[in-house]
Design a protein around this motif. Sequence first.
Motif, PDB file in Angstrom:
ATOM      1  N   VAL A 277      -6.717 -35.512 -32.962  1.00  0.00           N
ATOM      2  CA  VAL A 277      -7.361 -34.659 -31.960  1.00  0.00           C
ATOM      3  C   VAL A 277      -6.934 -35.163 -30.595  1.00  0.00           C
ATOM      4  CG1 VAL A 277      -9.517 -33.786 -31.010  1.00  0.00           C
ATOM      5  CG2 VAL A 277      -9.351 -34.278 -33.458  1.00  0.00           C
ATOM      6  N   THR A 278      -6.329 -34.288 -29.790  1.00  0.00           N
ATOM      7  CA  THR A 278      -5.873 -34.657 -28.457  1.00  0.00           C
ATOM      8  C   THR A 278      -6.775 -33.988 -27.430  1.00  0.00           C
ATOM      9  OG1 THR A 278      -3.583 -34.795 -29.236  1.00  0.00           O
ATOM     10  CG2 THR A 278      -3.920 -34.673 -26.868  1.00  0.00           C
ATOM     11  N   PHE A 279      -7.351 -34.790 -26.553  1.00  0.00           N
ATOM     12  CA  PHE A 279      -8.229 -34.288 -25.504  1.00  0.00           C
ATOM     13  C   PHE A 279      -7.446 -34.236 -24.197  1.00  0.00           C
ATOM     14  CE2 PHE A 279     -10.905 -36.312 -28.668  1.00  0.00           C
ATOM     15  CZ  PHE A 279     -11.894 -35.357 -28.874  1.00  0.00           C
ATOM     16  N   GLY A 280      -7.505 -33.079 -23.521  1.00  0.00           N
ATOM     17  CA  GLY A 280      -6.717 -32.889 -22.304  1.00  0.00           C
ATOM     18  C   GLY A 280      -7.522 -33.037 -21.032  1.00  0.00           C
ATOM     19  N   ALA A 281      -6.850 -32.736 -19.915  1.00  0.00           N
ATOM     20  CA  ALA A 281      -7.487 -32.821 -18.601  1.00  0.00           C
ATOM     21  C   ALA A 281      -8.521 -31.707 -18.459  1.00  0.00           C
ATOM     22  CB  ALA A 281      -6.427 -32.715 -17.507  1.00  0.00           C
ATOM     23  N   PRO A 282      -9.659 -32.000 -17.868  1.00  0.00           N
ATOM     24  CA  PRO A 282     -10.701 -30.980 -17.698  1.00  0.00           C
ATOM     25  C   PRO A 282     -10.228 -29.829 -16.813  1.00  0.00           C
ATOM     26  CG  PRO A 282     -11.589 -33.189 -17.379  1.00  0.00           C
ATOM     27  CD  PRO A 282     -10.115 -33.334 -17.421  1.00  0.00           C
ATOM     28  N   ILE A 283     -10.771 -28.665 -17.057  1.00  0.00           N
ATOM     29  CA  ILE A 283     -10.531 -27.506 -16.206  1.00  0.00           C
ATOM     30  C   ILE A 283     -11.881 -27.046 -15.665  1.00  0.00           C
ATOM     31  CG2 ILE A 283      -8.554 -26.818 -17.614  1.00  0.00           C
ATOM     32  CD1 ILE A 283     -10.303 -24.477 -18.647  1.00  0.00           C
ATOM     33  N   ARG A 284     -11.845 -26.133 -14.711  1.00  0.00           N
ATOM     34  CA  ARG A 284     -13.085 -25.586 -14.164  1.00  0.00           C
ATOM     35  C   ARG A 284     -12.871 -24.129 -13.803  1.00  0.00           C
ATOM     36  NH1 ARG A 284     -13.454 -26.103  -8.251  1.00  0.00           N
ATOM     37  NH2 ARG A 284     -15.702 -26.048  -8.579  1.00  0.00           N
ATOM     38  N   LEU A 285     -13.976 -23.411 -13.750  1.00  0.00           N
ATOM     39  CA  LEU A 285     -13.933 -22.014 -13.336  1.00  0.00           C
ATOM     40  C   LEU A 285     -13.835 -21.956 -11.820  1.00  0.00           C
ATOM     41  CD1 LEU A 285     -14.251 -18.969 -14.022  1.00  0.00           C
ATOM     42  CD2 LEU A 285     -16.731 -19.298 -13.829  1.00  0.00           C
ATOM     43  N   GLU A 286     -12.723 -21.389 -11.341  1.00  0.00           N
ATOM     44  CA  GLU A 286     -12.531 -21.298  -9.901  1.00  0.00           C
ATOM     45  C   GLU A 286     -13.404 -20.205  -9.312  1.00  0.00           C
ATOM     46  OE1 GLU A 286     -10.877 -23.493  -8.389  1.00  0.00           O
ATOM     47  OE2 GLU A 286      -9.862 -24.443 -10.088  1.00  0.00           O
ATOM     48  N   GLU A 287     -13.705 -20.333  -8.035  1.00  0.00           N
ATOM     49  CA  GLU A 287     -14.549 -19.353  -7.363  1.00  0.00           C
ATOM     50  C   GLU A 287     -13.866 -17.988  -7.343  1.00  0.00           C
ATOM     51  OE1 GLU A 287     -16.883 -18.757  -3.077  1.00  0.00           O
ATOM     52  OE2 GLU A 287     -15.690 -20.564  -3.482  1.00  0.00           O
ATOM     53  N   GLY A 288     -14.555 -16.998  -7.828  1.00  0.00           N
ATOM     54  CA  GLY A 288     -14.019 -15.644  -7.835  1.00  0.00           C
ATOM     55  C   GLY A 288     -13.046 -15.355  -8.963  1.00  0.00           C
ATOM     56  N   GLU A 289     -12.839 -16.306  -9.856  1.00  0.00           N
ATOM     57  CA  GLU A 289     -11.883 -16.093 -10.945  1.00  0.00           C
ATOM     58  C   GLU A 289     -12.467 -15.121 -11.966  1.00  0.00           C
ATOM     59  OE1 GLU A 289      -8.911 -18.776 -13.790  1.00  0.00           O
ATOM     60  OE2 GLU A 289     -10.723 -19.675 -12.913  1.00  0.00           O
ATOM     61  N   GLU A 290     -11.647 -14.177 -12.392  1.00  0.00           N
ATOM     62  CA  GLU A 290     -12.088 -13.170 -13.357  1.00  0.00           C
ATOM     63  C   GLU A 290     -12.108 -13.739 -14.772  1.00  0.00           C
ATOM     64  OE1 GLU A 290     -13.213 -10.193 -12.644  1.00  0.00           O
ATOM     65  OE2 GLU A 290     -12.882 -10.423 -10.481  1.00  0.00           O
ATOM     66  N   ARG A 291     -12.775 -13.006 -15.640  1.00  0.00           N
ATOM     67  CA  ARG A 291     -12.998 -13.488 -17.008  1.00  0.00           C
ATOM     68  C   ARG A 291     -11.697 -13.682 -17.780  1.00  0.00           C
ATOM     69  NH1 ARG A 291     -13.437 -10.678 -21.803  1.00  0.00           N
ATOM     70  NH2 ARG A 291     -13.320  -8.738 -20.622  1.00  0.00           N
ATOM     71  N   ARG A 292     -10.871 -12.646 -17.873  1.00  0.00           N
ATOM     72  CA  ARG A 292      -9.667 -12.752 -18.708  1.00  0.00           C
ATOM     73  C   ARG A 292      -8.669 -13.776 -18.176  1.00  0.00           C
ATOM     74  NH1 ARG A 292      -8.711 -13.545 -23.300  1.00  0.00           N
ATOM     75  NH2 ARG A 292     -10.377 -12.031 -23.664  1.00  0.00           N
ATOM     76  N   PRO A 293      -8.376 -13.841 -16.858  1.00  0.00           N
ATOM     77  CA  PRO A 293      -7.486 -14.902 -16.370  1.00  0.00           C
ATOM     78  C   PRO A 293      -8.001 -16.309 -16.687  1.00  0.00           C
ATOM     79  CG  PRO A 293      -7.681 -13.200 -14.717  1.00  0.00           C
ATOM     80  CD  PRO A 293      -8.679 -12.863 -15.783  1.00  0.00           C
ATOM     81  N   PHE A 294      -9.317 -16.506 -16.581  1.00  0.00           N
ATOM     82  CA  PHE A 294      -9.871 -17.829 -16.894  1.00  0.00           C
ATOM     83  C   PHE A 294      -9.695 -18.153 -18.380  1.00  0.00           C
ATOM     84  CE2 PHE A 294     -13.510 -20.110 -18.700  1.00  0.00           C
ATOM     85  CZ  PHE A 294     -13.343 -21.346 -18.099  1.00  0.00           C
ATOM     86  N   LEU A 295     -10.009 -17.199 -19.237  1.00  0.00           N
ATOM     87  CA  LEU A 295      -9.892 -17.443 -20.684  1.00  0.00           C
ATOM     88  C   LEU A 295      -8.443 -17.679 -21.089  1.00  0.00           C
ATOM     89  CD1 LEU A 295     -12.439 -14.791 -22.024  1.00  0.00           C
ATOM     90  CD2 LEU A 295     -12.770 -17.252 -21.822  1.00  0.00           C
ATOM     91  N   ASP A 296      -7.520 -16.971 -20.494  1.00  0.00           N
ATOM     92  CA  ASP A 296      -6.099 -17.198 -20.792  1.00  0.00           C
ATOM     93  C   ASP A 296      -5.660 -18.582 -20.321  1.00  0.00           C
ATOM     94  OD1 ASP A 296      -5.926 -14.691 -21.916  1.00  0.00           O
ATOM     95  OD2 ASP A 296      -5.068 -13.731 -20.129  1.00  0.00           O
ATOM     96  N   ARG A 297      -6.166 -18.984 -19.168  1.00  0.00           N
ATOM     97  CA  ARG A 297      -5.816 -20.314 -18.652  1.00  0.00           C
ATOM     98  C   ARG A 297      -6.416 -21.408 -19.540  1.00  0.00           C
ATOM     99  NH1 ARG A 297      -8.046 -23.596 -14.576  1.00  0.00           N
ATOM    100  NH2 ARG A 297      -9.610 -22.012 -14.042  1.00  0.00           N
ATOM    101  N   ALA A 298      -7.634 -21.192 -20.041  1.00  0.00           N
ATOM    102  CA  ALA A 298      -8.263 -22.162 -20.941  1.00  0.00           C
ATOM    103  C   ALA A 298      -7.486 -22.251 -22.251  1.00  0.00           C
ATOM    104  CB  ALA A 298      -9.712 -21.765 -21.205  1.00  0.00           C
ATOM    105  N   ARG A 299      -7.050 -21.115 -22.762  1.00  0.00           N
ATOM    106  CA  ARG A 299      -6.260 -21.118 -24.002  1.00  0.00           C
ATOM    107  C   ARG A 299      -4.935 -21.849 -23.799  1.00  0.00           C
ATOM    108  NH1 ARG A 299      -2.138 -18.204 -25.997  1.00  0.00           N
ATOM    109  NH2 ARG A 299      -2.014 -17.902 -28.278  1.00  0.00           N
ATOM    110  N   GLU A 300      -4.288 -21.626 -22.672  1.00  0.00           N
ATOM    111  CA  GLU A 300      -3.017 -22.309 -22.378  1.00  0.00           C
ATOM    112  C   GLU A 300      -3.223 -23.818 -22.267  1.00  0.00           C
ATOM    113  OE1 GLU A 300      -1.652 -20.460 -18.838  1.00  0.00           O
ATOM    114  OE2 GLU A 300      -1.181 -18.532 -19.816  1.00  0.00           O
TER     115      GLU A 300
END
Length: 293
Positions: A262-285
Amino acid sequence: MLAKLTGWLLLGVVRLLTGAQARWYGCPPKAEQRIYFANHQSHADLVMIWAALPEELRSITRPIAARDYWANTPFKRWITTEVFNAVYVERGGAPLVPSAPAASASTKPAVPTLIPTARIEPSMDPIEPFMIQVPPPAPAAFAVKAVQLPLIALPSTEPDASASSAATATATATASDAIASPAPEAADPLAPLIEALTSGDSIIIFPEGTRGHTGEPQKFKSGLFTLAQLFPEVVLVPAWIDNIQRVMPKGEVVPVPILCSVTFGAPIRLEEGEERRPFLDRAREAVVALRSV
């Protein structure tokens, strides 16, 4: 005590079968509130990522578990509640649908039209008196008297005005209540996760919502986005579980020994004003990027 001993035994079996190697690539193991989100390929993902965490993090981290699988027998229900301290979720739960806005006070609710049924008007004319002729008996002769029957008044079939008004008022009130009463809302599938985060626990989720079998994560569902909105202070840590689908592929019940990690990566965060689908795609990437680390 039994749960603790079972946990140590299960941890030893998992590490013997898989190695359960944890690689902290983008962040160190830290006792802070986190949402670990990972790819999902097997029911053993829950056990694998739980076993990869250090002991001090396992005690404060709750994996999610599909109720229809992990609670369908007393043993699995005991394991998930007493050992993993899992959060049960219902698979296939539909998102909440906003209820329709209530009608304004100026808008009158529709009242069902009462269609009068045809009725026969009763005749109120008096009954004409009539004579009954009594034939004389054969042996004796006597005068025949005319017998006049009394007048009989028929009961009125005209409906009672007060009863009709009361029935109309009752029908109107019933229809108004039916319109004003809101439809029952569906249960929120995220409610158990929100409750766990509100109480201060960390959680492990699989945003795909179901297990994949192609090796490539499916599109992430909106639950991760909603949780990131509700709990902006919680750290979002991506994780990639490798090879676990070979240990217990979809549809299999007997595990096969093979090295997993199991590899744990760098944390991400929801940017201000970021839309749902762009955030989910970025999380998946962020999760997929850990595959080649």
